[in-house]
Write a protein that holds these residues in place. Structure first.
Motif, PDB file in Angstrom:
ATOM      1  N   LEU A  95      -2.658   5.763 -26.786  1.00 33.20           N
ATOM      2  CA  LEU A  95      -3.166   4.632 -26.001  1.00 33.20           C
ATOM      3  C   LEU A  95      -3.809   5.177 -24.731  1.00 33.20           C
ATOM      4  N   LEU A  96      -4.943   4.589 -24.372  1.00 28.56           N
ATOM      5  CA  LEU A  96      -5.608   4.945 -23.108  1.00 28.56           C
ATOM      6  C   LEU A  96      -5.598   3.739 -22.186  1.00 28.56           C
ATOM      7  N   THR A  97      -5.136   3.958 -20.947  1.00 26.21           N
ATOM      8  CA  THR A  97      -5.208   2.900 -19.946  1.00 26.21           C
ATOM      9  C   THR A  97      -5.621   3.533 -18.618  1.00 26.21           C
ATOM     10  N   HIS A  98      -5.637   2.743 -17.554  1.00 27.67           N
ATOM     11  CA  HIS A  98      -6.121   3.237 -16.265  1.00 27.67           C
ATOM     12  C   HIS A  98      -5.237   2.691 -15.140  1.00 27.67           C
ATOM     13  N   GLN A  99      -5.166   3.445 -14.086  1.00 22.20           N
ATOM     14  CA  GLN A  99      -4.396   3.006 -12.917  1.00 22.20           C
ATOM     15  C   GLN A  99      -5.076   1.792 -12.267  1.00 22.20           C
ATOM     16  N   ALA A 100      -4.282   0.799 -11.905  1.00 21.26           N
ATOM     17  CA  ALA A 100      -4.799  -0.414 -11.280  1.00 21.26           C
ATOM     18  C   ALA A 100      -3.818  -0.877 -10.202  1.00 21.26           C
ATOM     19  N   LEU A 101      -4.072  -2.052  -9.631  1.00 18.15           N
ATOM     20  CA  LEU A 101      -3.188  -2.604  -8.599  1.00 18.15           C
ATOM     21  C   LEU A 101      -2.676  -3.967  -9.039  1.00 18.15           C
ATOM     22  N   LEU A 102      -1.470  -4.291  -8.602  1.00 14.56           N
ATOM     23  CA  LEU A 102      -0.965  -5.659  -8.717  1.00 14.56           C
ATOM     24  C   LEU A 102      -0.823  -6.189  -7.297  1.00 14.56           C
ATOM     25  N   VAL A 103      -1.417  -7.351  -7.039  1.00 13.70           N
ATOM     26  CA  VAL A 103      -1.300  -7.974  -5.717  1.00 13.70           C
ATOM     27  C   VAL A 103      -0.777  -9.397  -5.889  1.00 13.70           C
ATOM     28  N   ASP A 121     -11.392   0.691  -1.400  1.00 13.80           N
ATOM     29  CA  ASP A 121     -11.796   0.708   0.012  1.00 13.80           C
ATOM     30  C   ASP A 121     -10.910  -0.170   0.885  1.00 13.80           C
ATOM     31  N   ASP A 122     -10.185  -1.094   0.271  1.00 15.73           N
ATOM     32  CA  ASP A 122      -9.375  -2.033   1.061  1.00 15.73           C
ATOM     33  C   ASP A 122      -7.948  -1.543   1.263  1.00 15.73           C
ATOM     34  N   LEU A 123      -7.650  -0.322   0.810  1.00 16.44           N
ATOM     35  CA  LEU A 123      -6.240   0.105   0.806  1.00 16.44           C
ATOM     36  C   LEU A 123      -5.817   0.859   2.056  1.00 16.44           C
ATOM     37  N   ASP A 124      -6.780   1.316   2.842  1.00  9.05           N
ATOM     38  CA  ASP A 124      -6.437   2.090   4.038  1.00  9.05           C
ATOM     39  C   ASP A 124      -5.461   1.334   4.926  1.00  9.05           C
ATOM     40  N   GLY A 125      -4.356   1.997   5.277  1.00  9.79           N
ATOM     41  CA  GLY A 125      -3.391   1.383   6.179  1.00  9.79           C
ATOM     42  C   GLY A 125      -2.464   0.389   5.505  1.00  9.79           C
ATOM     43  N   ARG A 126      -2.679   0.116   4.230  1.00 13.97           N
ATOM     44  CA  ARG A 126      -1.827  -0.860   3.530  1.00 13.97           C
ATOM     45  C   ARG A 126      -0.622  -0.145   2.917  1.00 13.97           C
ATOM     46  N   ILE A 127       0.417  -0.932   2.624  1.00 12.88           N
ATOM     47  CA  ILE A 127       1.632  -0.366   2.021  1.00 12.88           C
ATOM     48  C   ILE A 127       1.578  -0.565   0.507  1.00 12.88           C
ATOM     49  N   LEU A 128       1.615   0.560  -0.199  1.00  8.81           N
ATOM     50  CA  LEU A 128       1.532   0.535  -1.654  1.00  8.81           C
ATOM     51  C   LEU A 128       2.854   1.001  -2.234  1.00  8.81           C
ATOM     52  N   CYS A 129       3.304   0.323  -3.265  1.00  9.77           N
ATOM     53  CA  CYS A 129       4.535   0.735  -3.947  1.00  9.77           C
ATOM     54  C   CYS A 129       4.179   1.407  -5.269  1.00  9.77           C
ATOM     55  N   SER A 130       4.864   2.490  -5.585  1.00  9.18           N
ATOM     56  CA  SER A 130       4.796   3.052  -6.925  1.00  9.18           C
ATOM     57  C   SER A 130       6.129   3.736  -7.220  1.00  9.18           C
ATOM     58  N   VAL A 131       6.177   4.475  -8.312  1.00  6.52           N
ATOM     59  CA  VAL A 131       7.461   5.009  -8.773  1.00  6.52           C
ATOM     60  C   VAL A 131       7.482   6.532  -8.679  1.00  6.52           C
ATOM     61  N   THR A 132       8.594   7.048  -8.209  1.00  2.45           N
ATOM     62  CA  THR A 132       8.793   8.493  -8.086  1.00  2.45           C
ATOM     63  C   THR A 132       8.550   9.186  -9.422  1.00  2.45           C
ATOM     64  N   GLY A 133       7.796  10.284  -9.378  1.00  2.00           N
ATOM     65  CA  GLY A 133       7.576  11.064 -10.597  1.00  2.00           C
ATOM     66  C   GLY A 133       6.500  10.497 -11.496  1.00  2.00           C
ATOM     67  N   SER A 134       5.758   9.491 -11.019  1.00  2.00           N
ATOM     68  CA  SER A 134       4.703   8.904 -11.859  1.00  2.00           C
ATOM     69  C   SER A 134       3.348   9.480 -11.471  1.00  2.00           C
ATOM     70  N   THR A 135       2.407   9.451 -12.407  1.00  2.00           N
ATOM     71  CA  THR A 135       1.057   9.939 -12.101  1.00  2.00           C
ATOM     72  C   THR A 135       0.342   9.070 -11.062  1.00  2.00           C
ATOM     73  N   PRO A 136       0.506   7.725 -11.064  1.00  2.00           N
ATOM     74  CA  PRO A 136      -0.170   6.933 -10.031  1.00  2.00           C
ATOM     75  C   PRO A 136       0.316   7.266  -8.619  1.00  2.00           C
ATOM     76  N   ALA A 137       1.620   7.516  -8.462  1.00  2.00           N
ATOM     77  CA  ALA A 137       2.137   7.882  -7.135  1.00  2.00           C
ATOM     78  C   ALA A 137       1.492   9.186  -6.684  1.00  2.00           C
ATOM     79  N   GLN A 138       1.414  10.152  -7.599  1.00  2.79           N
ATOM     80  CA  GLN A 138       0.810  11.440  -7.258  1.00  2.79           C
ATOM     81  C   GLN A 138      -0.657  11.264  -6.888  1.00  2.79           C
ATOM     82  N   LYS A 139      -1.351  10.425  -7.643  1.00  9.71           N
ATOM     83  CA  LYS A 139      -2.781  10.203  -7.396  1.00  9.71           C
ATOM     84  C   LYS A 139      -3.005   9.581  -6.012  1.00  9.71           C
ATOM     85  N   VAL A 140      -2.135   8.652  -5.621  1.00 11.89           N
ATOM     86  CA  VAL A 140      -2.258   8.031  -4.296  1.00 11.89           C
ATOM     87  C   VAL A 140      -2.072   9.093  -3.221  1.00 11.89           C
ATOM     88  N   LYS A 141      -1.058   9.958  -3.401  1.00  8.23           N
ATOM     89  CA  LYS A 141      -0.805  11.006  -2.396  1.00  8.23           C
ATOM     90  C   LYS A 141      -2.007  11.937  -2.288  1.00  8.23           C
TER      91      LYS A 141
END
Ligand code: GLU
Length: 289
Positions: free
Chosen positions: A133-141, A152-172
């Motif tokens: 399966l192929l999917t892509h990282q997205a946001l839930l608001v 572009d709207d994420l600067d300074g905002r608080i984002l939640c993700s999960v330890t050890g996940s690829t999306p968390a790493q990508k955000v960092k």
């Protein structure tokens, strides 16, 4: 360090490696046997998520539902059918994002299908069948959120993700202006989003679609693009013990069967409302690594 000390240490290390290899040899499994040995024995322990509706969910009656559950069940049954074995009894284990490689390496599960993206560092620790399966990282608001419609709207905002996940790493790596809060599970991120403690939750669109469908009207999914391309590609694999090539080949054959007999589409229709975030992938093709 002198030579007389080093030689025995090296010999001991060599002996240890030999023991470890023989314990893991053949089917590539630990004490409990690799995936194929477990299927043949009639008892297989499989890992998935327990809190991701539509993907891997333990229901209140302890039954398991979700696309990953259906894919894993299909795979072990198809492997059994091809070899003339009975369908095995499946024991499910919860495998949170940060623990997946360790649970495979320790032999606590024979295989994991848990929204598990194949990437280079994970592929050093375990081997993968798939991708399926192929999917892509997205946001839930929150549905009433009007200020977040893209990266572009994420600067300074608080984002939640999960330890050890690829999306968390990508955000960092890619979004240094974002305040990342890492939880152990996505369901705890959903509660933090609902309560207003975070501005958005980021992970795969498939997972976010499951939470949005569970609470109609409460949340919206925001797709993420960079230079007209999806922000990330998440190719889901089935993780097994490192170098268990026999298991990898057997899984890939089963996944081909799952696509060609229409089962994959059936599993998507049953579990993923509107097929949100799901594309078919090419089992055995790891050229993206
Ligand atoms: N697919 C991504 C990953 O494997 C995110 C989902 C998850 O954490 O299970 O890290």
């Amino acid at each position: 360090m002198n030579r007389t000390f080093r030689a025995p240490a090296a010999a001991a290390a060599a002996a240890l490696t030999a023991t470890t290899l023989s314990a893991c040899g053949g089917d590539g499994g630990g004490e409990s046997g690799g995936l194929l040995a477990q299927i043949e024995s009639g008892q297989v322990t499989l890992g998935t998520k327990y809190d991701q509706p539509g993907l891997g969910l333990r229901e209140s009656d302890d039954s398991m539902t979700g696309l990953d559950v259906d894919v894993l069940t299909y795979v072990v049954n198809s492997i059994a059918d091809d070899r003339g074995w009975e369908h095995p009894e499946i024991t499910w284990r919860e495998t949170p994002s940060a623990q997946r490689e360790t649970l495979i390496q320790n032999g606590e599960v024979a295989a994991i299908g848990a929204t598990y993206s194949i990437n280079a560092s994970r592929a050093e620790a375990v081997s993968f069948g798939g991708p399926y399966l192929l999917t892509h990282q997205a946001l839930l608001v929150r549905a009433d959120e009007t200020d977040i419609s893209g990266l572009d709207d994420l600067d300074g905002r608080i984002l939640c993700s999960v330890t050890g996940s690829t999306p968390a790493q990508k955000v960092k790596d890619a979004l240094p202006g974002v305040q990342l809060q890492e939880y152990d599970t996505y369901s705890s991120c959903v509660e933090a989003l609902r309560n207003g403690n975070v501005d958005a939750l980021t992970t795969d669109a498939t997972i976010l679609g499951g939470y949005a469908a569970q609470s109609p009207g409460d949340f919206e999914i925001v797709e993420l693009e960079q230079d007209g391309q999806p922000f990330t590609n998440e190719h889901y694999g089935i993780g097994v013990m490192k170098d268990d090539n026999e298991a990898v080949d057997a899984i890939n054959q089963a996944l081909q069967n799952m696509y060609s007999d229409g089962s994959f589409q059936e599993f998507v229709d049953k579990n993923i409302e509107g097929g949100v975030g799901v594309s078919e992938d090419t089992p055995g093709d790891l050229s993206f690594l």
